[in-house]
Write a protein that holds these residues in place. Sequence first.
Motif, short mmCIF file in Angstrom:
data_model
loop_
_atom_site.label_atom_id
_atom_site.label_comp_id
_atom_site.label_asym_id
_atom_site.label_seq_id
_atom_site.Cartn_x
_atom_site.Cartn_y
_atom_site.Cartn_z
N THR A 1 112.85 132.22 -3.50
CA THR A 1 114.23 132.03 -3.03
C THR A 1 115.10 133.20 -3.49
O THR A 1 114.69 133.98 -4.35
N GLU A 2 116.31 133.26 -2.97
CA GLU A 2 117.21 134.37 -3.32
C GLU A 2 117.50 134.43 -4.80
O GLU A 2 117.69 135.49 -5.37
N ASP A 3 117.53 133.24 -5.44
CA ASP A 3 117.83 133.26 -6.88
C ASP A 3 116.54 133.26 -7.73
O ASP A 3 116.55 132.82 -8.89
N GLY A 4 115.46 133.75 -7.16
CA GLY A 4 114.26 133.99 -7.95
C GLY A 4 113.45 132.75 -8.33
O GLY A 4 112.79 132.72 -9.36
N LYS A 5 113.53 131.71 -7.49
CA LYS A 5 112.77 130.48 -7.79
C LYS A 5 111.65 130.29 -6.76
O LYS A 5 111.73 130.80 -5.64
N ILE A 6 110.64 129.55 -7.18
CA ILE A 6 109.58 129.17 -6.24
C ILE A 6 109.38 127.67 -6.38
O ILE A 6 108.90 127.20 -7.41
N HIS A 7 109.78 126.94 -5.35
CA HIS A 7 109.71 125.48 -5.42
C HIS A 7 108.38 125.00 -4.84
O HIS A 7 108.28 124.67 -3.65
N ASP A 8 107.37 124.95 -5.68
CA ASP A 8 106.03 124.59 -5.19
C ASP A 8 105.66 123.16 -5.60
O ASP A 8 104.65 122.94 -6.26
N SER A 9 106.49 122.22 -5.13
CA SER A 9 106.24 120.82 -5.49
C SER A 9 104.90 120.33 -4.95
O SER A 9 104.25 119.48 -5.56
N TYR A 10 104.46 120.89 -3.82
CA TYR A 10 103.15 120.51 -3.23
C TYR A 10 102.02 120.86 -4.20
O TYR A 10 101.03 120.13 -4.31
N ILE B 1 102.34 121.08 -7.55
CA ILE B 1 102.46 120.15 -8.68
C ILE B 1 101.80 118.82 -8.31
O ILE B 1 101.03 118.26 -9.09
N GLU B 2 102.09 118.38 -7.11
CA GLU B 2 101.53 117.10 -6.65
C GLU B 2 99.99 117.15 -6.61
O GLU B 2 99.31 116.24 -7.08
N TYR B 3 99.48 118.24 -6.08
CA TYR B 3 98.01 118.40 -5.99
C TYR B 3 97.40 118.39 -7.39
O TYR B 3 96.45 117.66 -7.67
N LEU B 4 97.95 119.18 -8.29
CA LEU B 4 97.37 119.29 -9.64
C LEU B 4 97.52 117.97 -10.39
O LEU B 4 96.60 117.53 -11.08
N ARG B 5 98.69 117.35 -10.24
CA ARG B 5 98.91 116.08 -10.93
C ARG B 5 97.84 115.06 -10.53
O ARG B 5 97.23 114.40 -11.37
N ARG B 6 97.59 114.98 -9.23
CA ARG B 6 96.64 113.97 -8.75
C ARG B 6 95.22 114.28 -9.22
O ARG B 6 94.41 113.38 -9.41
N HIS B 7 94.90 115.54 -9.43
CA HIS B 7 93.57 115.89 -9.93
C HIS B 7 93.47 115.66 -11.44
O HIS B 7 92.45 115.19 -11.93
#
Length: 471
Positions: A379-388, A390-396
Amino acid sequence: MIITKQKALPEDFLWGASTSAYQVEGANLSHGKGPSIQDIKKVPEGTSELDVCADFYHHYKEDIALMGEMGFKTFRFSIAWSRILPEGAGAVNQEGIDFYSNVIDECLKQGIEPLVTMFHFDLPAALEKKGGWSRRESVDEFVNFAKILYENYGDRVKYWLTINEQNMLTLVGEMIGTCNLEGVANKYKKLYQENHHMLLAQAKAMKLCHDMLPNAKIGPAPNISLVYPASCKPKDILAAQNFNAIRNWMYLDMAVFGKYNNLVWKFLEEHDALPDIEEGDMEIMAAAHPDFIGFNYYSTATVEWDNGEVREAVFENQQSGGSEPGVFRNFANPNLPHTEFGWEIDPDGFRATMREIYSRYHLPMIVTENGLGAYDKLTEDGKIHDSYRIEYLRRHIEQIKLAVSEGVEMMGYCPWSAIDLISTHEGMVKRYGFIYVNRDEFDLKDMARYRKDSFYWYKKVIETNGADLSD
Ligand code: BGP
Protein backbone atom coordinates in the motif's frame (compact mmCIF):
# COMPACT_ATOMS: atom_id res chain seq x y z
CA MET A 1 -11.24 -37.33 16.59
CA ILE A 2 -12.55 -34.18 18.20
CA ILE A 3 -9.89 -33.03 20.61
CA THR A 4 -10.93 -31.20 23.76
CA LYS A 5 -7.69 -31.61 25.71
CA GLN A 6 -4.91 -30.03 23.71
CA LYS A 7 -1.24 -30.51 24.50
CA ALA A 8 1.11 -27.53 24.29
CA LEU A 9 3.79 -27.66 21.63
CA PRO A 10 7.24 -28.72 22.87
CA GLU A 11 9.17 -25.84 24.46
CA ASP A 12 12.04 -26.23 22.02
CA PHE A 13 9.72 -26.26 18.98
CA LEU A 14 11.67 -24.93 16.01
CA TRP A 15 9.62 -22.05 14.61
CA GLY A 16 11.11 -20.57 11.47
CA ALA A 17 10.74 -20.39 7.71
CA SER A 18 12.49 -21.56 4.54
CA THR A 19 14.21 -20.35 1.39
CA SER A 20 16.38 -21.94 -1.29
CA ALA A 21 19.58 -20.59 -2.76
CA TYR A 22 18.61 -20.29 -6.43
CA GLN A 23 15.30 -18.61 -5.61
CA VAL A 24 16.50 -16.05 -3.07
CA GLU A 25 20.20 -15.25 -3.44
CA GLY A 26 20.81 -13.66 -6.83
CA ALA A 27 24.52 -13.09 -7.63
CA ASN A 28 24.08 -16.34 -9.52
CA LEU A 29 27.06 -16.03 -11.84
CA SER A 30 29.34 -13.85 -9.78
CA HIS A 31 31.59 -14.08 -6.71
CA GLY A 32 33.07 -17.27 -8.08
CA LYS A 33 29.80 -19.18 -8.39
CA GLY A 34 29.52 -21.60 -11.30
CA PRO A 35 26.21 -21.98 -13.14
CA SER A 36 23.68 -24.52 -11.89
CA ILE A 37 21.01 -26.14 -14.01
CA GLN A 38 18.66 -23.41 -12.82
CA ASP A 39 20.93 -20.79 -14.37
CA ILE A 40 21.06 -22.43 -17.77
CA LYS A 41 17.40 -23.42 -18.05
CA LYS A 42 14.98 -21.31 -20.05
CA VAL A 43 12.88 -19.51 -17.43
CA PRO A 44 9.10 -19.82 -17.92
CA GLU A 45 7.71 -17.15 -20.22
CA GLY A 46 6.82 -13.91 -18.49
CA THR A 47 8.98 -14.63 -15.43
CA SER A 48 12.19 -13.06 -14.26
CA GLU A 49 15.69 -14.48 -14.69
CA LEU A 50 17.37 -15.73 -11.50
CA ASP A 51 20.21 -13.21 -11.48
CA VAL A 52 18.89 -10.96 -8.72
CA CYS A 53 15.97 -12.74 -7.02
CA ALA A 54 15.59 -11.15 -3.56
CA ASP A 55 19.32 -10.28 -3.61
CA PHE A 56 19.74 -12.14 -0.34
CA TYR A 57 23.42 -12.45 -1.27
CA HIS A 58 23.85 -8.76 -0.48
CA HIS A 59 21.01 -8.33 2.03
CA TYR A 60 21.48 -11.39 4.24
CA LYS A 61 22.37 -9.40 7.36
CA GLU A 62 19.27 -7.25 7.12
CA ASP A 63 17.10 -10.27 6.26
CA ILE A 64 18.36 -12.44 9.09
CA ALA A 65 17.95 -9.51 11.50
CA LEU A 66 14.29 -9.34 10.44
CA MET A 67 13.96 -13.08 11.07
CA GLY A 68 15.50 -12.48 14.47
CA GLU A 69 12.93 -9.75 15.09
CA MET A 70 10.15 -12.26 14.33
CA GLY A 71 11.73 -14.53 16.93
CA PHE A 72 12.76 -17.34 14.56
CA LYS A 73 14.27 -20.33 16.31
CA THR A 74 15.49 -21.75 13.01
CA PHE A 75 16.07 -20.68 9.41
CA ARG A 76 16.02 -23.27 6.67
CA PHE A 77 18.16 -22.26 3.70
CA SER A 78 20.02 -24.20 1.04
CA ILE A 79 23.64 -24.08 -0.02
CA ALA A 80 24.24 -23.72 -3.74
CA TRP A 81 26.53 -26.59 -4.66
CA SER A 82 28.06 -24.59 -7.54
CA ARG A 83 28.85 -21.65 -5.24
CA ILE A 84 31.03 -24.01 -3.18
CA LEU A 85 32.29 -26.11 -6.10
CA PRO A 86 31.83 -24.10 -9.32
CA GLU A 87 32.44 -27.22 -11.43
CA GLY A 88 30.55 -29.50 -9.05
CA ALA A 89 33.81 -31.21 -8.09
CA GLY A 90 37.45 -30.17 -7.86
CA ALA A 91 38.38 -26.59 -6.96
CA VAL A 92 36.58 -24.96 -4.04
CA ASN A 93 35.40 -21.33 -4.25
CA GLN A 94 36.57 -19.76 -0.99
CA GLU A 95 34.22 -16.82 -1.44
CA GLY A 96 31.31 -19.24 -1.48
CA ILE A 97 32.54 -20.99 1.66
CA ASP A 98 32.83 -17.60 3.36
CA PHE A 99 29.39 -16.46 2.27
CA TYR A 100 27.56 -19.36 3.93
CA SER A 101 29.87 -19.14 6.92
CA ASN A 102 28.75 -15.53 7.36
CA VAL A 103 25.09 -16.51 6.92
CA ILE A 104 25.47 -19.16 9.62
CA ASP A 105 27.24 -16.73 11.97
CA GLU A 106 24.55 -14.15 11.40
CA CYS A 107 21.86 -16.72 12.29
CA LEU A 108 23.67 -17.70 15.48
CA LYS A 109 24.08 -14.06 16.41
CA GLN A 110 20.28 -13.76 16.24
CA GLY A 111 19.77 -16.94 18.27
CA ILE A 112 18.59 -18.79 15.15
CA GLU A 113 19.54 -22.43 14.58
CA PRO A 114 20.57 -22.92 10.93
CA LEU A 115 18.75 -25.77 9.17
CA VAL A 116 20.77 -26.43 6.04
CA THR A 117 19.46 -28.10 2.87
CA MET A 118 22.41 -29.50 0.98
CA PHE A 119 20.71 -29.76 -2.41
CA HIS A 120 17.64 -27.85 -3.56
CA PHE A 121 17.00 -28.30 -7.33
CA ASP A 122 20.35 -26.74 -8.38
CA LEU A 123 22.77 -29.34 -9.66
CA PRO A 124 25.99 -27.71 -10.95
CA ALA A 125 25.62 -27.29 -14.72
CA ALA A 126 29.11 -28.77 -15.21
CA LEU A 127 27.90 -32.05 -13.70
CA GLU A 128 24.66 -31.99 -15.67
CA LYS A 129 26.71 -31.67 -18.87
CA LYS A 130 28.47 -34.90 -18.01
CA GLY A 131 25.15 -36.68 -17.42
CA GLY A 132 24.18 -35.48 -13.95
CA TRP A 133 22.56 -38.00 -11.62
CA SER A 134 22.38 -40.66 -14.32
CA ARG A 135 26.08 -41.43 -13.76
CA ARG A 136 27.24 -43.59 -10.91
CA GLU A 137 29.93 -40.95 -10.16
CA SER A 138 27.20 -38.56 -9.04
CA VAL A 139 26.96 -40.47 -5.76
CA ASP A 140 30.56 -39.71 -4.81
CA GLU A 141 30.30 -36.18 -6.14
CA PHE A 142 27.46 -35.47 -3.75
CA VAL A 143 29.22 -37.13 -0.84
CA ASN A 144 32.34 -35.07 -1.55
CA PHE A 145 30.21 -31.90 -1.50
CA ALA A 146 28.59 -33.03 1.77
CA LYS A 147 32.01 -33.64 3.31
CA ILE A 148 33.12 -30.11 2.45
CA LEU A 149 29.97 -28.76 4.12
CA TYR A 150 30.49 -30.83 7.26
CA GLU A 151 34.15 -29.77 7.45
CA ASN A 152 33.40 -26.10 7.08
CA TYR A 153 30.11 -25.72 8.91
CA GLY A 154 29.78 -28.80 11.12
CA ASP A 155 31.10 -26.87 14.12
CA ARG A 156 28.03 -24.60 13.95
CA VAL A 157 25.25 -26.40 12.05
CA LYS A 158 23.34 -29.04 14.01
CA TYR A 159 20.48 -29.71 11.60
CA TRP A 160 20.97 -30.93 8.04
CA LEU A 161 18.58 -31.84 5.23
CA THR A 162 19.87 -33.92 2.34
CA ILE A 163 17.83 -33.43 -0.85
CA ASN A 164 14.82 -31.18 -1.28
CA GLU A 165 11.82 -32.92 -2.85
CA GLN A 166 13.64 -35.80 -4.43
CA ASN A 167 10.21 -37.22 -5.25
CA MET A 168 9.28 -34.12 -7.26
CA LEU A 169 12.61 -34.27 -9.10
CA THR A 170 11.67 -37.76 -10.18
CA LEU A 171 7.96 -37.21 -10.84
CA VAL A 172 7.81 -33.71 -12.33
CA GLY A 173 11.43 -32.75 -13.03
CA GLU A 174 10.52 -31.28 -16.40
CA MET A 175 8.00 -28.96 -14.74
CA ILE A 176 10.56 -27.65 -12.25
CA GLY A 177 13.28 -27.33 -14.86
CA THR A 178 15.62 -30.02 -13.54
CA CYS A 179 15.44 -32.58 -16.34
CA ASN A 180 14.94 -32.90 -20.04
CA LEU A 181 13.37 -36.07 -21.36
CA GLU A 182 13.53 -35.19 -25.04
CA GLY A 183 14.60 -38.19 -27.08
CA VAL A 184 14.75 -40.49 -24.04
CA ALA A 185 13.47 -43.96 -25.01
CA ASN A 186 12.39 -45.13 -21.54
CA LYS A 187 11.84 -42.15 -19.25
CA TYR A 188 11.16 -44.38 -16.23
CA LYS A 189 14.47 -46.16 -16.61
CA LYS A 190 16.34 -42.86 -16.74
CA LEU A 191 14.43 -41.18 -13.92
CA TYR A 192 14.53 -44.12 -11.52
CA GLN A 193 18.20 -44.78 -12.19
CA GLU A 194 18.89 -41.16 -11.25
CA ASN A 195 16.62 -41.62 -8.28
CA HIS A 196 18.59 -44.68 -7.17
CA HIS A 197 21.81 -42.67 -7.28
CA MET A 198 20.23 -39.89 -5.24
CA LEU A 199 18.99 -42.39 -2.67
CA LEU A 200 22.42 -43.90 -2.38
CA ALA A 201 24.07 -40.47 -2.20
CA GLN A 202 21.64 -39.50 0.55
CA ALA A 203 22.35 -42.68 2.53
CA LYS A 204 26.10 -42.12 2.27
CA ALA A 205 25.79 -38.46 3.24
CA MET A 206 23.69 -39.40 6.31
CA LYS A 207 26.27 -41.96 7.38
CA LEU A 208 29.12 -39.51 6.86
CA CYS A 209 27.27 -36.89 8.89
CA HIS A 210 26.93 -39.30 11.78
CA ASP A 211 30.60 -40.32 11.52
CA MET A 212 31.98 -36.78 11.29
CA LEU A 213 29.47 -34.88 13.44
CA PRO A 214 28.17 -37.09 16.22
CA ASN A 215 26.01 -34.30 17.66
CA ALA A 216 24.37 -33.30 14.41
CA LYS A 217 21.00 -34.48 13.14
CA ILE A 218 20.16 -35.19 9.54
CA GLY A 219 17.05 -36.10 7.57
CA PRO A 220 15.48 -36.14 4.09
CA ALA A 221 13.08 -33.44 2.83
CA PRO A 222 10.61 -34.92 0.34
CA ASN A 223 7.26 -33.36 -0.52
CA ILE A 224 4.71 -35.56 1.21
CA SER A 225 1.00 -35.24 0.50
CA LEU A 226 -1.36 -37.93 1.52
CA VAL A 227 -3.18 -39.27 -1.54
CA TYR A 228 -6.96 -39.61 -1.22
CA PRO A 229 -9.10 -42.00 -3.24
CA ALA A 230 -11.67 -40.12 -5.35
CA SER A 231 -14.44 -42.30 -3.87
CA CYS A 232 -14.95 -45.35 -1.67
CA LYS A 233 -14.99 -47.61 -4.75
CA PRO A 234 -12.49 -50.38 -4.01
CA LYS A 235 -10.57 -49.69 -7.22
CA ASP A 236 -10.13 -46.04 -6.25
CA ILE A 237 -8.61 -47.23 -2.97
CA LEU A 238 -6.13 -49.35 -4.91
CA ALA A 239 -5.29 -46.38 -7.11
CA ALA A 240 -4.68 -44.20 -4.03
CA GLN A 241 -2.39 -46.86 -2.58
CA ASN A 242 -0.49 -46.98 -5.87
CA PHE A 243 0.09 -43.27 -5.94
CA ASN A 244 0.85 -43.05 -2.22
CA ALA A 245 3.60 -45.59 -2.80
CA ILE A 246 4.96 -43.88 -5.93
CA ARG A 247 4.68 -40.32 -4.67
CA ASN A 248 5.40 -40.65 -0.96
CA TRP A 249 6.36 -43.92 0.66
CA MET A 250 9.08 -45.04 -1.70
CA TYR A 251 11.23 -42.10 -0.66
CA LEU A 252 10.68 -42.45 3.05
CA ASP A 253 10.81 -46.28 3.07
CA MET A 254 14.18 -45.95 1.42
CA ALA A 255 15.49 -43.19 3.70
CA VAL A 256 14.31 -44.90 6.88
CA PHE A 257 14.39 -48.65 6.14
CA GLY A 258 16.65 -48.80 3.09
CA LYS A 259 14.05 -50.88 1.26
CA TYR A 260 12.41 -50.39 -2.11
CA ASN A 261 8.64 -50.15 -1.74
CA ASN A 262 7.12 -53.32 -3.23
CA LEU A 263 4.40 -51.51 -5.23
CA VAL A 264 6.93 -49.17 -6.78
CA TRP A 265 9.20 -52.10 -7.54
CA LYS A 266 6.36 -53.77 -9.44
CA PHE A 267 5.50 -50.53 -11.23
CA LEU A 268 9.10 -50.23 -12.41
CA GLU A 269 9.25 -53.87 -13.44
CA GLU A 270 6.13 -53.36 -15.58
CA HIS A 271 7.92 -50.48 -17.33
CA ASP A 272 11.25 -52.30 -17.81
CA ALA A 273 12.71 -49.66 -15.58
CA LEU A 274 14.23 -51.41 -12.59
CA PRO A 275 17.34 -49.46 -11.59
CA ASP A 276 20.78 -51.03 -11.93
CA ILE A 277 21.84 -51.75 -8.39
CA GLU A 278 25.47 -52.55 -7.61
CA GLU A 279 26.57 -55.02 -5.02
CA GLY A 280 26.57 -53.41 -1.61
CA ASP A 281 24.12 -50.59 -2.47
CA MET A 282 21.22 -52.07 -0.51
CA GLU A 283 23.42 -52.74 2.52
CA ILE A 284 24.61 -49.12 2.52
CA MET A 285 21.03 -47.90 2.38
CA ALA A 286 19.84 -50.28 5.07
CA ALA A 287 22.64 -49.16 7.39
CA ALA A 288 22.00 -45.41 7.04
CA HIS A 289 19.35 -43.79 9.22
CA PRO A 290 17.83 -40.33 9.40
CA ASP A 291 17.38 -38.73 12.83
CA PHE A 292 14.16 -37.02 11.78
CA ILE A 293 11.92 -36.56 8.78
CA GLY A 294 11.67 -33.18 7.12
CA PHE A 295 8.79 -32.81 4.69
CA ASN A 296 7.17 -30.16 2.54
CA TYR A 297 3.38 -30.04 2.50
CA TYR A 298 1.18 -27.80 0.37
CA SER A 299 -1.95 -29.90 -0.15
CA THR A 300 -3.18 -33.44 -0.52
CA ALA A 301 -3.56 -35.23 -3.86
CA THR A 302 -6.62 -37.18 -5.02
CA VAL A 303 -6.70 -39.96 -7.57
CA GLU A 304 -9.10 -42.40 -9.17
CA TRP A 305 -8.64 -45.77 -10.79
CA ASP A 306 -7.47 -45.69 -14.37
CA ASN A 307 -8.28 -48.63 -16.57
CA GLY A 308 -5.36 -47.94 -18.85
CA GLU A 309 -7.22 -46.11 -21.61
CA VAL A 310 -5.30 -43.09 -22.72
CA ARG A 311 -7.33 -40.08 -21.57
CA GLU A 312 -6.39 -36.55 -20.86
CA ALA A 313 -5.67 -35.86 -17.20
CA VAL A 314 -8.29 -33.53 -15.77
CA PHE A 315 -6.08 -31.99 -13.17
CA GLU A 316 -2.36 -31.66 -13.07
CA ASN A 317 0.07 -29.36 -11.34
CA GLN A 318 3.44 -29.40 -9.60
CA GLN A 319 1.90 -30.98 -6.50
CA SER A 320 -0.24 -33.59 -8.20
CA GLY A 321 2.63 -35.42 -9.86
CA GLY A 322 0.87 -36.47 -13.07
CA SER A 323 -1.20 -39.50 -14.02
CA GLU A 324 -0.14 -43.04 -14.92
CA PRO A 325 -2.37 -45.07 -17.24
CA GLY A 326 -3.38 -48.28 -15.50
CA VAL A 327 -2.02 -47.09 -12.15
CA PHE A 328 -3.89 -43.94 -11.09
CA ARG A 329 -5.42 -40.83 -12.58
CA ASN A 330 -5.47 -37.41 -10.97
CA PHE A 331 -8.81 -36.16 -9.79
CA ALA A 332 -9.82 -32.61 -8.86
CA ASN A 333 -11.07 -32.85 -5.27
CA PRO A 334 -14.41 -30.98 -5.24
CA ASN A 335 -14.21 -30.49 -1.46
CA LEU A 336 -11.18 -28.23 -1.41
CA PRO A 337 -10.80 -24.48 -2.02
CA HIS A 338 -7.90 -23.16 -4.09
CA THR A 339 -5.28 -20.44 -3.82
CA GLU A 340 -5.16 -17.65 -6.41
CA PHE A 341 -2.66 -19.84 -8.24
CA GLY A 342 -4.95 -22.87 -8.32
CA TRP A 343 -3.30 -24.92 -5.54
CA GLU A 344 -5.68 -26.84 -3.32
CA ILE A 345 -5.89 -25.86 0.36
CA ASP A 346 -6.33 -28.72 2.82
CA PRO A 347 -5.35 -28.19 6.49
CA ASP A 348 -7.16 -31.37 7.61
CA GLY A 349 -5.15 -33.25 5.01
CA PHE A 350 -2.03 -31.82 6.63
CA ARG A 351 -2.96 -33.51 9.89
CA ALA A 352 -3.81 -36.72 8.06
CA THR A 353 -0.39 -36.55 6.40
CA MET A 354 1.44 -35.98 9.71
CA ARG A 355 -0.46 -38.87 11.33
CA GLU A 356 0.28 -41.20 8.45
CA ILE A 357 4.00 -40.41 8.26
CA TYR A 358 4.34 -40.85 12.00
CA SER A 359 2.48 -44.13 12.09
CA ARG A 360 4.74 -45.52 9.36
CA TYR A 361 8.13 -44.29 10.59
CA HIS A 362 7.88 -43.19 14.23
CA LEU A 363 10.46 -40.46 13.82
CA PRO A 364 10.22 -36.82 14.89
CA MET A 365 9.22 -34.53 12.04
CA ILE A 366 9.81 -30.99 10.95
CA VAL A 367 7.72 -29.25 8.33
CA THR A 368 10.25 -27.81 5.89
CA GLU A 369 7.72 -26.05 3.63
CA ASN A 370 4.05 -25.09 3.71
CA GLY A 371 2.53 -21.83 2.59
CA LEU A 372 0.39 -19.72 0.35
CA GLY A 373 1.54 -18.01 -2.85
CA ALA A 374 -0.40 -14.82 -3.60
CA TYR A 375 -0.29 -11.49 -5.45
CA ASP A 376 0.52 -9.33 -2.41
CA LYS A 377 0.08 -5.59 -2.76
CA LEU A 378 2.21 -2.91 -1.13
CA THR A 379 0.00 0.00 0.00
CA GLU A 380 1.02 3.65 -0.27
CA ASP A 381 1.90 3.76 3.41
CA GLY A 382 4.19 0.73 3.17
CA LYS A 383 1.83 -1.99 4.45
CA ILE A 384 1.00 -5.43 3.10
CA HIS A 385 -2.36 -6.71 4.27
CA ASP A 386 -2.00 -10.45 3.72
CA SER A 387 -4.85 -11.71 5.89
CA TYR A 388 -5.32 -14.66 3.48
CA ARG A 389 -1.79 -15.87 4.35
CA ILE A 390 -2.43 -15.49 8.08
CA GLU A 391 -5.61 -17.51 7.69
CA TYR A 392 -3.83 -20.24 5.72
CA LEU A 393 -0.96 -20.53 8.21
CA ARG A 394 -3.24 -20.37 11.23
CA ARG A 395 -5.34 -23.25 9.94
CA HIS A 396 -2.24 -25.36 9.31
CA ILE A 397 -0.64 -24.59 12.68
CA GLU A 398 -3.92 -25.55 14.37
CA GLN A 399 -3.55 -28.96 12.76
CA ILE A 400 0.02 -29.34 14.05
CA LYS A 401 -1.28 -28.67 17.55
CA LEU A 402 -3.98 -31.30 17.10
CA ALA A 403 -1.50 -33.84 15.69
CA VAL A 404 0.84 -33.20 18.62
CA SER A 405 -2.07 -33.71 21.00
CA GLU A 406 -2.61 -37.07 19.30
CA GLY A 407 0.96 -38.08 20.05
CA VAL A 408 2.66 -37.19 16.77
CA GLU A 409 6.21 -35.92 17.43
CA MET A 410 6.63 -32.57 15.70
CA MET A 411 9.96 -30.74 16.08
CA GLY A 412 9.26 -27.60 14.13
CA TYR A 413 7.52 -25.64 11.43
CA CYS A 414 9.24 -23.78 8.59
CA PRO A 415 6.70 -22.32 6.18
CA TRP A 416 7.66 -21.25 2.70
CA SER A 417 9.00 -18.67 2.63
CA ALA A 418 10.86 -16.45 5.07
CA ILE A 419 11.05 -13.68 2.50
CA ASP A 420 9.58 -13.10 -0.97
CA LEU A 421 11.58 -14.89 -3.62
CA ILE A 422 11.20 -16.24 -7.14
CA SER A 423 8.67 -19.04 -7.45
CA THR A 424 9.79 -22.27 -9.08
CA HIS A 425 7.81 -21.58 -12.23
CA GLU A 426 5.52 -18.63 -11.57
CA GLY A 427 7.97 -15.79 -11.09
CA MET A 428 8.33 -13.02 -8.53
CA VAL A 429 4.66 -12.04 -8.49
CA LYS A 430 3.78 -15.27 -6.67
CA ARG A 431 4.83 -14.19 -3.20
CA TYR A 432 5.06 -16.37 -0.10
CA GLY A 433 7.17 -14.38 2.38
CA PHE A 434 6.60 -12.75 5.75
CA ILE A 435 8.96 -10.07 4.46
CA TYR A 436 7.99 -8.18 1.31
CA VAL A 437 10.72 -7.41 -1.22
CA ASN A 438 10.04 -4.27 -3.19
CA ARG A 439 10.61 -5.36 -6.76
CA ASP A 440 8.35 -6.48 -9.57
CA GLU A 441 8.80 -9.23 -12.07
CA PHE A 442 11.16 -7.18 -14.26
CA ASP A 443 11.45 -3.80 -12.53
CA LEU A 444 13.94 -4.17 -9.68
CA LYS A 445 12.80 -0.95 -7.95
CA ASP A 446 14.69 -0.39 -4.67
CA MET A 447 14.61 -3.95 -3.26
CA ALA A 448 13.57 -2.50 0.09
CA ARG A 449 12.20 -4.86 2.74
CA TYR A 450 8.77 -4.35 4.35
CA ARG A 451 7.10 -6.24 7.17
CA LYS A 452 3.81 -7.78 6.04
CA ASP A 453 0.85 -8.14 8.43
CA SER A 454 1.77 -11.83 8.62
CA PHE A 455 5.21 -10.80 9.95
CA TYR A 456 3.68 -9.29 13.09
CA TRP A 457 1.21 -12.14 13.43
CA TYR A 458 3.91 -14.83 13.17
CA LYS A 459 6.05 -12.97 15.71
CA LYS A 460 3.21 -13.27 18.22
CA VAL A 461 2.63 -16.92 17.34
CA ILE A 462 6.30 -17.66 18.04
CA GLU A 463 6.32 -15.57 21.23
CA THR A 464 3.41 -17.62 22.59
CA ASN A 465 4.79 -20.92 21.23
CA GLY A 466 1.68 -21.30 19.10
CA ALA A 467 -0.80 -20.70 21.90
CA ASP A 468 -2.12 -17.45 20.44
CA LEU A 469 -3.06 -17.76 16.78
CA SER A 470 -5.53 -14.86 16.77
CA ASP A 471 -5.15 -11.75 14.59
C1 BGP B 1 8.38 -26.53 -3.57
C2 BGP B 1 9.83 -26.19 -3.72
C3 BGP B 1 10.16 -24.75 -3.44
C4 BGP B 1 9.09 -23.76 -3.81
C5 BGP B 1 7.70 -24.24 -3.46
C6 BGP B 1 6.58 -23.36 -3.97
O1 BGP B 1 8.06 -27.57 -4.43
O2 BGP B 1 10.63 -26.98 -2.88
O3 BGP B 1 11.41 -24.49 -4.02
O4 BGP B 1 9.24 -23.23 -5.05
O5 BGP B 1 7.47 -25.54 -3.92
O6 BGP B 1 6.36 -23.61 -5.33
P1 BGP B 1 6.16 -22.47 -6.39
O7 BGP B 1 7.36 -21.62 -6.28
O8 BGP B 1 6.06 -23.13 -7.73
O9 BGP B 1 4.91 -21.77 -6.03
